[in-house]
Design a protein around this motif. Structure first.
Motif, PDB file in Angstrom:
ATOM      1  N   UNK A   1       6.799 -12.276   1.784  1.00 57.93           N
ATOM      2  CA  UNK A   1       5.734 -11.488   2.402  1.00 57.93           C
ATOM      3  C   UNK A   1       6.335 -10.609   3.492  1.00 57.93           C
ATOM      4  N   UNK A   2       6.006  -9.321   3.469  1.00 60.88           N
ATOM      5  CA  UNK A   2       6.536  -8.428   4.494  1.00 60.88           C
ATOM      6  C   UNK A   2       5.426  -7.534   5.036  1.00 60.88           C
ATOM      7  N   UNK A   3       5.738  -6.789   6.091  1.00 63.72           N
ATOM      8  CA  UNK A   3       4.726  -5.972   6.753  1.00 63.72           C
ATOM      9  C   UNK A   3       4.174  -4.896   5.829  1.00 63.72           C
ATOM     10  N   UNK A   4       5.006  -4.379   4.946  1.00 67.86           N
ATOM     11  CA  UNK A   4       4.528  -3.341   4.016  1.00 67.86           C
ATOM     12  C   UNK A   4       3.416  -3.899   3.136  1.00 67.86           C
ATOM     13  N   UNK A   5       3.577  -5.130   2.657  1.00 67.09           N
ATOM     14  CA  UNK A   5       2.545  -5.744   1.826  1.00 67.09           C
ATOM     15  C   UNK A   5       1.253  -5.935   2.611  1.00 67.09           C
ATOM     16  N   UNK A   6       1.390  -6.402   3.847  1.00 66.24           N
ATOM     17  CA  UNK A   6       0.201  -6.602   4.679  1.00 66.24           C
ATOM     18  C   UNK A   6      -0.515  -5.280   4.928  1.00 66.24           C
ATOM     19  N   UNK A   7       0.265  -4.250   5.251  1.00 68.61           N
ATOM     20  CA  UNK A   7      -0.306  -2.932   5.516  1.00 68.61           C
ATOM     21  C   UNK A   7      -1.039  -2.396   4.283  1.00 68.61           C
TER      22      UNK A   7
ATOM     23  N   UNK B   1      -3.675   4.672  -1.417  1.00 66.80           N
ATOM     24  CA  UNK B   1      -2.428   5.399  -1.684  1.00 66.80           C
ATOM     25  C   UNK B   1      -2.378   6.693  -0.880  1.00 66.80           C
ATOM     26  N   UNK B   2      -3.517   7.394  -0.802  1.00 65.65           N
ATOM     27  CA  UNK B   2      -3.550   8.627   0.000  1.00 65.65           C
ATOM     28  C   UNK B   2      -3.274   8.315   1.475  1.00 65.65           C
ATOM     29  N   UNK B   3      -3.846   7.257   1.963  1.00 62.92           N
ATOM     30  CA  UNK B   3      -3.648   6.869   3.368  1.00 62.92           C
ATOM     31  C   UNK B   3      -2.196   6.502   3.647  1.00 62.92           C
ATOM     32  N   UNK B   4      -1.570   5.861   2.687  1.00 67.22           N
ATOM     33  CA  UNK B   4      -0.190   5.392   2.872  1.00 67.22           C
ATOM     34  C   UNK B   4       0.845   6.417   2.408  1.00 67.22           C
ATOM     35  N   UNK B   5       0.370   7.576   1.924  1.00 71.85           N
ATOM     36  CA  UNK B   5       1.261   8.651   1.452  1.00 71.85           C
ATOM     37  C   UNK B   5       2.167   8.163   0.319  1.00 71.85           C
ATOM     38  N   UNK B   6       1.561   7.503  -0.637  1.00 76.67           N
ATOM     39  CA  UNK B   6       2.300   7.037  -1.805  1.00 76.67           C
ATOM     40  C   UNK B   6       1.416   7.234  -3.029  1.00 76.67           C
TER      41      UNK B   6
ATOM     42  N   UNK C   1      -0.844   5.555  -6.475  1.00 73.73           N
ATOM     43  CA  UNK C   1      -1.700   4.402  -6.758  1.00 73.73           C
ATOM     44  C   UNK C   1      -0.937   3.269  -7.435  1.00 73.73           C
ATOM     45  N   UNK C   2      -0.028   3.621  -8.337  1.00 70.68           N
ATOM     46  CA  UNK C   2       0.718   2.582  -9.046  1.00 70.68           C
ATOM     47  C   UNK C   2       1.567   1.748  -8.088  1.00 70.68           C
ATOM     48  N   UNK C   3       2.115   2.388  -7.054  1.00 75.16           N
ATOM     49  CA  UNK C   3       2.910   1.647  -6.069  1.00 75.16           C
ATOM     50  C   UNK C   3       2.037   0.676  -5.294  1.00 75.16           C
ATOM     51  N   UNK C   4       0.858   1.121  -4.906  1.00 80.36           N
ATOM     52  CA  UNK C   4      -0.066   0.240  -4.184  1.00 80.36           C
ATOM     53  C   UNK C   4      -0.425  -0.968  -5.047  1.00 80.36           C
ATOM     54  N   UNK C   5      -0.739  -0.743  -6.309  1.00 82.32           N
ATOM     55  CA  UNK C   5      -1.087  -1.840  -7.216  1.00 82.32           C
ATOM     56  C   UNK C   5       0.066  -2.816  -7.364  1.00 82.32           C
TER      57      UNK C   5
END
Length: 284
Positions: A1-7, A22-27, A29-33
């Motif tokens: 578990x890391x901060x990126x996952x929590x965020x 994904x828009x909020x994190x500037x990435x 959708x597939x990466x978020x999933x």
């Protein structure tokens, strides 16, 4: 578990979907999933209910969300604490350097400026006798020099760099694989740096300890000039292994035993003030 996952989990929960997160994190959708699924596998529980219309927190997700926010807030506070500490360390640090003893100062100084922007460093290059006087009279805070060149009474010396030195010659032959003695090297190592330079200091000590006399014919002030003389077969030169490696067309011969050592130290007061301690951490 890391901060990126929590965020990522917090973003999905607050934005109500993976695409908006994904828009909020500037990435994408597939990466978020992918990040969320990896965390769910690690936790052994699904955090979101997924269907074609909406994304909602599961009971496990509702329990996890406050803890994730708390962890992110704690990490933010930790970063802020470190940032404040970096700016609180301020002052001017004077470094006295023996010529040639600190070949790549930009590495340490760039990292120092990044980590401690409030610390200002002044670098002064001077021959050994001037550095000895400077450290005794406290006109410099740190002396970078060949080990033993700075006084030790009431001071502390830390290793900065230590490596073997080799005899560099122009042409490789059958003898290149055989270690060379100080007596053999004395007749060849006629290219060297000017007196007071770090490499010259280390080399002279070796020949003096072996009670071997040599004559320096060509004195230089930088390694490329030394290499050029060696390349034209005007003599050999003793160099640290890392410096010799910059000239792969030349041949480096190791010393049999008791050869010169490139041993550079940083000498300073026993209880350095915070700014000096910050510099030493990057230097050493």
């Amino acid at each position: 578990m890391d901060l990126r996952q929590l965020e990522t989990v917090v973003a999905v929960a607050e934005e109500g979907g993976f695409t908006a997160a994904a828009r909020r994190l500037h990435t994408v959708q597939s990466t978020v999933s992918t990040v969320v699924r990896a965390l769910e596998r690690d936790l052994g529980a699904e955090l979101f209910e997924r269907n074609t219309h909406r994304v909602a927190l599961t009971p496990a997700g509702k329990a996890f969300l406050p803890a994730a926010r708390t962890a992110l807030e704690a990490a933010s506070q930790a970063r802020a604490t470190v940032d404040r500490a970096r700016w609180q360390v301020t002052g001017e640090v004077r470094i006295g350097v023996m010529p040639g003893a600190w070949p790549e100062p930009h590495r340490a100084l760039s990292a120092l400026r990044r980590d401690y922007p409030g610390v200002r460093v002044l670098v002064r290059t001077a021959p050994p006798h001037q550095l000895r006087e400077a450290v005794v009279t406290s006109t410099v805070d740190i002396v970078v020099a060949v080990a033993g060149c700075a006084p030790s009474d009431g001071l502390v010396s830390r290793p900065v760099r230590r490596e073997e030195m080799v005899l560099v010659t122009a042409a490789g032959d059958g003898a290149a694989e055989r270690p060379v003695s100080a007596a053999e090297a004395a007749g060849t190592a006629v290219v060297d740096f000017a007196p007071g330079w770090a490499i010259r200091e280390a080399t002279d000590r070796t020949f003096q300890s072996a009670r071997v006399r040599r004559t320096v014919v060509h004195e230089v002030t930088d390694a490329p000039s030394a290499a050029e003389l060696v390349r034209h077969d005007l003599g050999g030169c003793v160099l640290p292994v890392s410096v010799a490696a910059q000239f792969p067309d030349l041949t480096g011969r190791r010393f049999a035993r008791g050869g010169p050592a490139w041993h550079i130290t940083a000498t300073h007061a026993r209880d350095p003030r915070p700014a000096v301690a910050a510099v030493l951490r990057h230097l050493v």
